[in-house]
Design an enzyme around this catalytic site. Structure first.
Site, PDB file in Angstrom:
ATOM      1  N   ASP A 138      -4.885  -6.564   6.246  1.00  0.00           N
ATOM      2  CA  ASP A 138      -6.094  -5.838   5.874  1.00  0.00           C
ATOM      3  C   ASP A 138      -7.225  -6.842   5.628  1.00  0.00           C
ATOM      4  O   ASP A 138      -8.345  -6.714   6.144  1.00  0.00           O
ATOM      5  CB  ASP A 138      -5.792  -5.047   4.583  1.00  0.00           C
ATOM      6  CG  ASP A 138      -6.902  -4.103   4.189  1.00  0.00           C
ATOM      7  OD1 ASP A 138      -7.828  -3.899   4.995  1.00  0.00           O
ATOM      8  OD2 ASP A 138      -6.844  -3.570   3.061  1.00  0.00           O
ATOM      9  N   LYS A 165       3.598 -15.344   2.597  1.00  0.00           N
ATOM     10  CA  LYS A 165       3.445 -16.126   1.363  1.00  0.00           C
ATOM     11  C   LYS A 165       4.866 -16.476   0.900  1.00  0.00           C
ATOM     12  O   LYS A 165       5.284 -16.123  -0.208  1.00  0.00           O
ATOM     13  CB  LYS A 165       2.659 -15.283   0.332  1.00  0.00           C
ATOM     14  CG  LYS A 165       2.256 -16.023  -0.927  1.00  0.00           C
ATOM     15  CD  LYS A 165       1.147 -17.021  -0.718  1.00  0.00           C
ATOM     16  CE  LYS A 165       0.830 -17.760  -2.013  1.00  0.00           C
ATOM     17  NZ  LYS A 165      -0.008 -18.952  -1.828  1.00  0.00           N
ATOM     18  N   ASP A 203     -10.446  -8.233   8.522  1.00  0.00           N
ATOM     19  CA  ASP A 203     -11.874  -8.127   8.205  1.00  0.00           C
ATOM     20  C   ASP A 203     -12.544  -9.495   8.292  1.00  0.00           C
ATOM     21  O   ASP A 203     -13.675  -9.617   8.771  1.00  0.00           O
ATOM     22  CB  ASP A 203     -12.073  -7.568   6.787  1.00  0.00           C
ATOM     23  CG  ASP A 203     -12.236  -6.052   6.808  1.00  0.00           C
ATOM     24  OD1 ASP A 203     -11.797  -5.437   7.800  1.00  0.00           O
ATOM     25  OD2 ASP A 203     -12.786  -5.500   5.842  1.00  0.00           O
ATOM     26  N   ASP A 259      -2.931 -18.102   2.428  1.00  0.00           N
ATOM     27  CA  ASP A 259      -4.131 -18.781   1.907  1.00  0.00           C
ATOM     28  C   ASP A 259      -4.638 -19.806   2.910  1.00  0.00           C
ATOM     29  O   ASP A 259      -5.846 -19.940   3.145  1.00  0.00           O
ATOM     30  CB  ASP A 259      -3.873 -19.405   0.526  1.00  0.00           C
ATOM     31  CG  ASP A 259      -2.495 -20.018   0.382  1.00  0.00           C
ATOM     32  OD1 ASP A 259      -1.647 -19.807   1.268  1.00  0.00           O
ATOM     33  OD2 ASP A 259      -2.257 -20.725  -0.612  1.00  0.00           O
ATOM     34  N   TYR A 304       0.811  -1.217   0.000  1.00  0.00           N
ATOM     35  CA  TYR A 304       0.000   0.000   0.000  1.00  0.00           C
ATOM     36  C   TYR A 304       0.848   1.273   0.000  1.00  0.00           C
ATOM     37  O   TYR A 304       0.333   2.368  -0.221  1.00  0.00           O
ATOM     38  CB  TYR A 304      -0.951   0.025   1.203  1.00  0.00           C
ATOM     39  CG  TYR A 304      -1.991  -1.084   1.206  1.00  0.00           C
ATOM     40  CD1 TYR A 304      -2.089  -1.991   0.158  1.00  0.00           C
ATOM     41  CD2 TYR A 304      -2.874  -1.229   2.263  1.00  0.00           C
ATOM     42  CE1 TYR A 304      -3.012  -3.010   0.171  1.00  0.00           C
ATOM     43  CE2 TYR A 304      -3.817  -2.239   2.278  1.00  0.00           C
ATOM     44  CZ  TYR A 304      -3.877  -3.139   1.233  1.00  0.00           C
ATOM     45  OH  TYR A 304      -4.797  -4.145   1.243  1.00  0.00           O
TER      46      TYR A 304
END
Ligand code: NAD
Length: 360
Positions: A251, A195, A255, A227, A146
């Site tokens: 992020d 990852k 959520d 994942d 980001y």
């Protein structure tokens, strides 16, 4: 002890929910012999109305000078509020992004805790929920994808976009240290999510986390691919204590974790820098649709104030007392509209604050 708290009430339900959190803090002060001095700071729409911009240098300076900042939420109805006719850099949310950057708030903490009394709101099956779950998502907030360089343009006749994912050792180390420190205050387990089977930044992440882990022999840790983590959060959320991860993964996972608790009005958050300083706010927005009606749920903000006691002021006993008071009120069947169910006693925002304060 004496503490200076910068208070950003903000917009929408912000002033209502922060007033209740201050009510609870005042009761903590009275009961445990502390003094909390509040300085009201303007940010978001409230600042635009007075100064024409969502965050002034004066607010930044005063926030920096305080021991911690407690915030409601900022912003209005994005379709109808005049704040959203302004250019993007002058809108309410620009203030939030700027203050995070100015205060170097690189560590974002979002607890996902399932209250026994609110199990009905959890979308998972009962056999998966079991005795409930209690985890902390620790997300790196000021680096990674980001904040990397980005560009879109023609390359060899084809429109092409680039987003750069960069992490330095230092950025990883400081968040890892925070994650292990916080695990020490909890059930002493860190799940570091990356990852590493694909990304170089994740391989560096893994290496640095392993180095940091050596300084915390009392904290167990594991690595998990992102994942798999997304899957495990709905398959067996009980296994997690602290989930430590980079900006974009955090992020998304925070959520997901929030949704499995099912109750937006209950979710607190903290954003910390390298010192004890932090900005504490509920995970939800300013809910302009219910502002000024005394029906908002103040619990997420009250629990954010409890996080402030724990992480910025090292007042663990006091934080425990606030969390226990919230549990007690739920156990006694009091509910704001958003978490209400059959047979419960419906209360408003202010009464919920009173009930929690009374139980400190
Ligand atoms: P929202 O979280 O404000 O509201 C979503 C829904 O949840 C609404 O129906 C609302 O009434 C309800 N809700 C939220 N908090 C509640 C509470 N404490 N008690 C009871 N019900 C509650 O999200 P939105 O409607 O998408 O956004 C509204 C405004 O908030 C926008 O301007 C947005 O940009 C802003 N926002 C601010 C922050 C922040 O300050 N950190 C975060 C998210 C959204």
């Amino acid at each position: 002890m004496n503490f200076n708290v910068g208070v950003i009430k903000g917009d929408g339900i912000g002033p209502e929910i922060v007033t209740e959190a201050m009510k609870v803090l005042d009761k903590v002060a009275e009961k445990f012999g502390h003094v909390f001095s509040y300085e009201q700071l303007l940010m978001g729409g409230a600042s635009i109305d007075v100064h024409g911009i969502p965050l002034t240098d004066e607010t930044i300076a005063k926030a920096k000078a305080s021991d911690a900042v407690l915030m409601g939420s900022i912003g209005g109805n994005t379709s109808t509020s005049p704040w959203y006719k302004l250019e993007p850099s002058k809108r309410p949310e620009a203030g939030l992004l700027k203050i995070r950057k100015e205060l170097n708030l690189f560590a974002n903490l979002r607890p996902a805790y399932l209250y026994e009394e609110l199990k009905g709101a959890c979308p998972l099956r009962e056999d998966i929920i079991g005795d409930g779950f209690d985890m902390m998502i620790m997300r790196e907030l000021t680096g990674g994808l980001y904040f990397g360089e980005r560009s879109t343009g023609m390359e060899n006749g084809v429109m092409t976009a680039h987003d750069n994912l960069t992490y330095t050792e230092e950025e990883i180390r400081r968040i890892a240290i925070r994650g292990f420190d916080i695990a020490r205050k909890r059930r002493k387990k860190v799940t570091s999510v990356d990852k590493a089977n694909v990304l170089d930044s994740s391989r560096l992440w893994r290496k640095v986390v392993e180095e940091v882990a050596k300084d915390y022999p009392d904290v167990s840790y594991e690595h998990m691919l992102v994942d798999n983590c997304a899957m495990q959060l709905v398959r067996d959320p009980k296994q997690f204590d602290v989930i430590l991860t980079e900006n974009m993964f955090g992020d998304i996972l925070s959520d997901e974790a929030a949704m499995v608790t099912g109750s937006l009005g209950m979710l607190s958050s903290a954003s910390l820098n390298e010192t004890k300083f932090g900005l504490y706010e509920p995970s939800h927005g300013s809910a302009p649709d219910i502002a000024g009606q005394d029906i908002a749920n103040p619990i997420a903000t009250i629990l954010s104030a409890a996080m402030m006691l724990r992480f910025s002021f090292d007042l663990d006993e006091e934080a425990d007392a606030v969390e226990a008071a919230v549990k007690q009120v739920l156990k006694e069947g009091y509910r704001t509209a958003d978490i209400d169910s059959e047979g419960m006693t419906r209360v408003g925002c202010s009464q919920m604050g009173d009930l929690i304060a009374e139980r400190i």
